[in-house]
Design a protein around this motif. Structure first.
Motif, PDB file in Angstrom:
ATOM      1  N   SER A  10       0.815  -1.231   0.000  1.00 44.16           N
ATOM      2  CA  SER A  10       0.000   0.000   0.000  1.00 44.16           C
ATOM      3  C   SER A  10       0.841   1.269   0.000  1.00 44.16           C
ATOM      4  O   SER A  10       0.483   2.259   0.644  1.00 44.16           O
ATOM      5  CB  SER A  10      -0.947   0.024   1.215  1.00 44.16           C
ATOM      6  N   LEU A  11       1.941   1.261  -0.736  1.00 44.68           N
ATOM      7  CA  LEU A  11       2.757   2.471  -0.842  1.00 44.68           C
ATOM      8  C   LEU A  11       2.446   3.198  -2.149  1.00 44.68           C
ATOM      9  O   LEU A  11       2.432   2.587  -3.213  1.00 44.68           O
ATOM     10  CB  LEU A  11       4.254   2.121  -0.830  1.00 44.68           C
ATOM     11  N   PRO A  12       2.190   4.496  -2.090  1.00 40.00           N
ATOM     12  CA  PRO A  12       2.115   5.283  -3.322  1.00 40.00           C
ATOM     13  C   PRO A  12       3.515   5.329  -3.916  1.00 40.00           C
ATOM     14  O   PRO A  12       4.503   5.269  -3.169  1.00 40.00           O
ATOM     15  CB  PRO A  12       1.667   6.662  -2.835  1.00 40.00           C
ATOM     16  N   VAL A  13       3.613   5.402  -5.229  1.00 38.34           N
ATOM     17  CA  VAL A  13       4.934   5.285  -5.850  1.00 38.34           C
ATOM     18  C   VAL A  13       5.226   6.440  -6.806  1.00 38.34           C
ATOM     19  O   VAL A  13       4.320   7.073  -7.340  1.00 38.34           O
ATOM     20  CB  VAL A  13       5.090   3.945  -6.608  1.00 38.34           C
ATOM     21  N   ILE A  14       6.518   6.670  -6.998  1.00 32.72           N
ATOM     22  CA  ILE A  14       6.997   7.566  -8.044  1.00 32.72           C
ATOM     23  C   ILE A  14       8.004   6.762  -8.850  1.00 32.72           C
ATOM     24  O   ILE A  14       8.939   6.183  -8.289  1.00 32.72           O
ATOM     25  CB  ILE A  14       7.668   8.823  -7.481  1.00 32.72           C
ATOM     26  N   ALA A  15       7.809   6.696 -10.161  1.00 29.16           N
ATOM     27  CA  ALA A  15       8.697   5.908 -11.010  1.00 29.16           C
ATOM     28  C   ALA A  15       8.945   6.632 -12.324  1.00 29.16           C
ATOM     29  O   ALA A  15       8.134   7.450 -12.763  1.00 29.16           O
ATOM     30  CB  ALA A  15       8.092   4.524 -11.280  1.00 29.16           C
ATOM     31  N   THR A  16      10.066   6.321 -12.930  1.00 29.60           N
ATOM     32  CA  THR A  16      10.353   6.868 -14.254  1.00 29.60           C
ATOM     33  C   THR A  16       9.566   6.092 -15.305  1.00 29.60           C
ATOM     34  O   THR A  16       9.323   4.892 -15.159  1.00 29.60           O
ATOM     35  CB  THR A  16      11.859   6.783 -14.554  1.00 29.60           C
ATOM     36  N   ASP A  17       9.192   6.789 -16.348  1.00 29.32           N
ATOM     37  CA  ASP A  17       8.373   6.183 -17.408  1.00 29.32           C
ATOM     38  C   ASP A  17       9.264   5.444 -18.400  1.00 29.32           C
ATOM     39  O   ASP A  17       9.483   5.877 -19.533  1.00 29.32           O
ATOM     40  CB  ASP A  17       7.568   7.286 -18.115  1.00 29.32           C
ATOM     41  N   VAL A  18       9.786   4.316 -17.947  1.00 25.08           N
ATOM     42  CA  VAL A  18      10.647   3.479 -18.784  1.00 25.08           C
ATOM     43  C   VAL A  18      10.198   2.022 -18.662  1.00 25.08           C
ATOM     44  O   VAL A  18       9.578   1.633 -17.676  1.00 25.08           O
ATOM     45  CB  VAL A  18      12.136   3.590 -18.374  1.00 25.08           C
ATOM     46  N   GLY A  19      10.525   1.220 -19.687  1.00 20.00           N
ATOM     47  CA  GLY A  19      10.215  -0.208 -19.639  1.00 20.00           C
ATOM     48  C   GLY A  19       8.759  -0.477 -19.333  1.00 20.00           C
ATOM     49  O   GLY A  19       7.854   0.147 -19.899  1.00 20.00           O
ATOM     50  N   GLY A  20       8.527  -1.407 -18.402  1.00 19.33           N
ATOM     51  CA  GLY A  20       7.159  -1.781 -18.050  1.00 19.33           C
ATOM     52  C   GLY A  20       6.577  -1.007 -16.884  1.00 19.33           C
ATOM     53  O   GLY A  20       5.501  -1.358 -16.376  1.00 19.33           O
ATOM     54  N   ASN A  21       7.249   0.054 -16.460  1.00 22.44           N
ATOM     55  CA  ASN A  21       6.769   0.807 -15.286  1.00 22.44           C
ATOM     56  C   ASN A  21       5.367   1.371 -15.471  1.00 22.44           C
ATOM     57  O   ASN A  21       4.568   1.408 -14.538  1.00 22.44           O
ATOM     58  CB  ASN A  21       7.735   1.947 -14.946  1.00 22.44           C
ATOM     59  N   SER A  22       5.067   1.801 -16.697  1.00 21.64           N
ATOM     60  CA  SER A  22       3.750   2.407 -16.945  1.00 21.64           C
ATOM     61  C   SER A  22       2.623   1.370 -16.907  1.00 21.64           C
ATOM     62  O   SER A  22       1.447   1.735 -16.853  1.00 21.64           O
ATOM     63  CB  SER A  22       3.744   3.129 -18.296  1.00 21.64           C
ATOM     64  N   GLU A  23       2.962   0.079 -16.943  1.00 18.48           N
ATOM     65  CA  GLU A  23       1.939  -0.966 -16.797  1.00 18.48           C
ATOM     66  C   GLU A  23       1.543  -1.133 -15.343  1.00 18.48           C
ATOM     67  O   GLU A  23       0.478  -1.667 -15.048  1.00 18.48           O
ATOM     68  CB  GLU A  23       2.456  -2.302 -17.351  1.00 18.48           C
ATOM     69  N   ILE A  24       2.400  -0.686 -14.450  1.00 20.96           N
ATOM     70  CA  ILE A  24       2.142  -0.820 -13.017  1.00 20.96           C
ATOM     71  C   ILE A  24       1.711   0.508 -12.398  1.00 20.96           C
ATOM     72  O   ILE A  24       0.760   0.562 -11.615  1.00 20.96           O
ATOM     73  CB  ILE A  24       3.405  -1.335 -12.287  1.00 20.96           C
ATOM     74  N   VAL A  25       2.395   1.574 -12.775  1.00 24.35           N
ATOM     75  CA  VAL A  25       2.104   2.892 -12.209  1.00 24.35           C
ATOM     76  C   VAL A  25       1.190   3.671 -13.151  1.00 24.35           C
ATOM     77  O   VAL A  25       1.555   3.960 -14.291  1.00 24.35           O
ATOM     78  CB  VAL A  25       3.395   3.701 -11.975  1.00 24.35           C
ATOM     79  N   GLN A  26       0.003   3.970 -12.671  1.00 23.44           N
ATOM     80  CA  GLN A  26      -0.950   4.777 -13.431  1.00 23.44           C
ATOM     81  C   GLN A  26      -0.831   6.212 -12.920  1.00 23.44           C
ATOM     82  O   GLN A  26      -1.144   6.483 -11.763  1.00 23.44           O
ATOM     83  CB  GLN A  26      -2.373   4.241 -13.247  1.00 23.44           C
ATOM     84  N   ASN A  27      -0.365   7.088 -13.788  1.00 22.98           N
ATOM     85  CA  ASN A  27      -0.045   8.447 -13.359  1.00 22.98           C
ATOM     86  C   ASN A  27      -1.233   9.156 -12.720  1.00 22.98           C
ATOM     87  O   ASN A  27      -2.333   9.193 -13.267  1.00 22.98           O
ATOM     88  CB  ASN A  27       0.451   9.262 -14.563  1.00 22.98           C
ATOM     89  N   GLU A  28      -1.005   9.683 -11.527  1.00 24.23           N
ATOM     90  CA  GLU A  28      -1.996  10.405 -10.734  1.00 24.23           C
ATOM     91  C   GLU A  28      -3.180   9.525 -10.328  1.00 24.23           C
ATOM     92  O   GLU A  28      -4.251  10.022  -9.999  1.00 24.23           O
ATOM     93  CB  GLU A  28      -2.481  11.659 -11.468  1.00 24.23           C
ATOM     94  N   VAL A  29      -2.975   8.198 -10.348  1.00 22.53           N
ATOM     95  CA  VAL A  29      -3.990   7.259  -9.871  1.00 22.53           C
ATOM     96  C   VAL A  29      -3.444   6.470  -8.681  1.00 22.53           C
ATOM     97  O   VAL A  29      -4.037   6.444  -7.610  1.00 22.53           O
ATOM     98  CB  VAL A  29      -4.445   6.288 -10.989  1.00 22.53           C
ATOM     99  N   ASN A  30      -2.296   5.825  -8.891  1.00 26.88           N
ATOM    100  CA  ASN A  30      -1.651   5.132  -7.771  1.00 26.88           C
ATOM    101  C   ASN A  30      -0.230   5.642  -7.525  1.00 26.88           C
ATOM    102  O   ASN A  30       0.520   5.072  -6.749  1.00 26.88           O
ATOM    103  CB  ASN A  30      -1.647   3.608  -7.979  1.00 26.88           C
ATOM    104  N   GLY A  31       0.118   6.715  -8.239  1.00 21.96           N
ATOM    105  CA  GLY A  31       1.442   7.302  -8.076  1.00 21.96           C
ATOM    106  C   GLY A  31       1.721   8.318  -9.168  1.00 21.96           C
ATOM    107  O   GLY A  31       0.791   8.801  -9.836  1.00 21.96           O
ATOM    108  N   PHE A  32       2.983   8.605  -9.355  1.00 18.49           N
ATOM    109  CA  PHE A  32       3.394   9.547 -10.398  1.00 18.49           C
ATOM    110  C   PHE A  32       4.425   8.901 -11.317  1.00 18.49           C
ATOM    111  O   PHE A  32       5.323   8.185 -10.849  1.00 18.49           O
ATOM    112  CB  PHE A  32       4.018  10.801  -9.787  1.00 18.49           C
ATOM    113  N   LEU A  33       4.300   9.174 -12.614  1.00 15.75           N
ATOM    114  CA  LEU A  33       5.309   8.799 -13.595  1.00 15.75           C
ATOM    115  C   LEU A  33       6.054  10.057 -14.017  1.00 15.75           C
ATOM    116  O   LEU A  33       5.427  11.076 -14.310  1.00 15.75           O
ATOM    117  CB  LEU A  33       4.674   8.143 -14.830  1.00 15.75           C
TER     118      LEU A  33
END
Length: 223
Positions: free
Chosen positions: A146-169
């Motif tokens: 249950s951690l909000p996340v910040i990740a770079t938009d590379v590789g498969g990160n955008s399949e996990i992190v939905q920008n401004e939904v469960n974190g930031f890309l």
């Protein structure tokens, strides 16, 4: 033959969703007038940020340090970097940079751990700023705890992190944007809570270990 290929996502164990933390507002303790003492303030709790990544160039720890040098937050914060000291030269250069920017009270290198569950449980935010990735297990672990996340938009990160939904890309090496969104999450407990619930819901539905095992069984039976 592409028709024989099948995509099976990694899976993580389901965890109970974290309860919302109380707003990190400074509490004032009132003292009776007879004692003639000033009102005392209780220090804000520290917002803990977890960075699960080995010390390697492409994991981009340097960008995090650069992003933090001018970051101003209302709440106190610290970043715990957990991972193998794979590159000692890089590690020493990062420590020197941290010393230069006077961030030695904010950024810590904890080394490799066989079990990171305690760190995940006690953290408030998870970050991953690699310049390249596959489907990151670190991101899946963040969301499962249950951690909000910040990740770079590379590789498969955008399949996990939905920008401004469960974190930031953020774009790779964009330290300015990273600094801005990290500051927002550190100071906004309500936003962290919303992101954490959305992330936990996603990982429980799409990336849980039971589904992963079922897909492998299904694939082997089809051969």
């Amino acid at each position: 033959d592409p028709k024989k290929c099948r995509l099976i996502y990694n899976g993580v164990l389901k965890k109970k969703i974290k309860k919302k933390k109380k707003n990190k507002i400074t509490k004032i303790l009132f003292i009776k007038k007879k004692k003639k003492k000033k009102k005392k303030k209780k220090e804000n709790q520290i917002t803990k940020i977890l960075f699960l990544a080995n010390i390697l160039n492409y994991k981009n720890h340097k960008m995090v340090v650069e992003a933090c040098k001018n970051m101003k937050c209302k709440n106190k914060w610290r970043i715990n970097c957990v991972g193998n000291f794979s590159d000692e030269v890089l590690l020493n250069s990062l420590k020197n940079l941290i010393k230069k920017y006077k961030l030695h009270k904010n950024i810590f290198f904890l080394g490799s751990m066989l079990d990171v569950s305690d760190e995940l449980e006690s953290s408030d935010i998870g970050i991953l700023v690699s310049t390249e990735e596959g489907l990151s297990n670190s991101l899946l672990e963040y969301l499962s705890y249950s951690l909000p996340v910040i990740a770079t938009d590379v590789g498969g990160n955008s399949e996990i992190v939905q920008n401004e939904v469960n974190g930031f890309l953020v774009k790779s090496n964009d330290s300015v944007h990273f600094s801005k969104v990290l500051s927002n999450l550190i100071d906004d407990n309500n936003l962290r809570y919303v992101f954490s619930r959305n992330g936990h819901k996603l990982v429980s539905k799409k990336y849980n270990l039971d589904n992963c095992v079922k897909e492998y069984f299904k694939f082997y039976r089809s051969i």
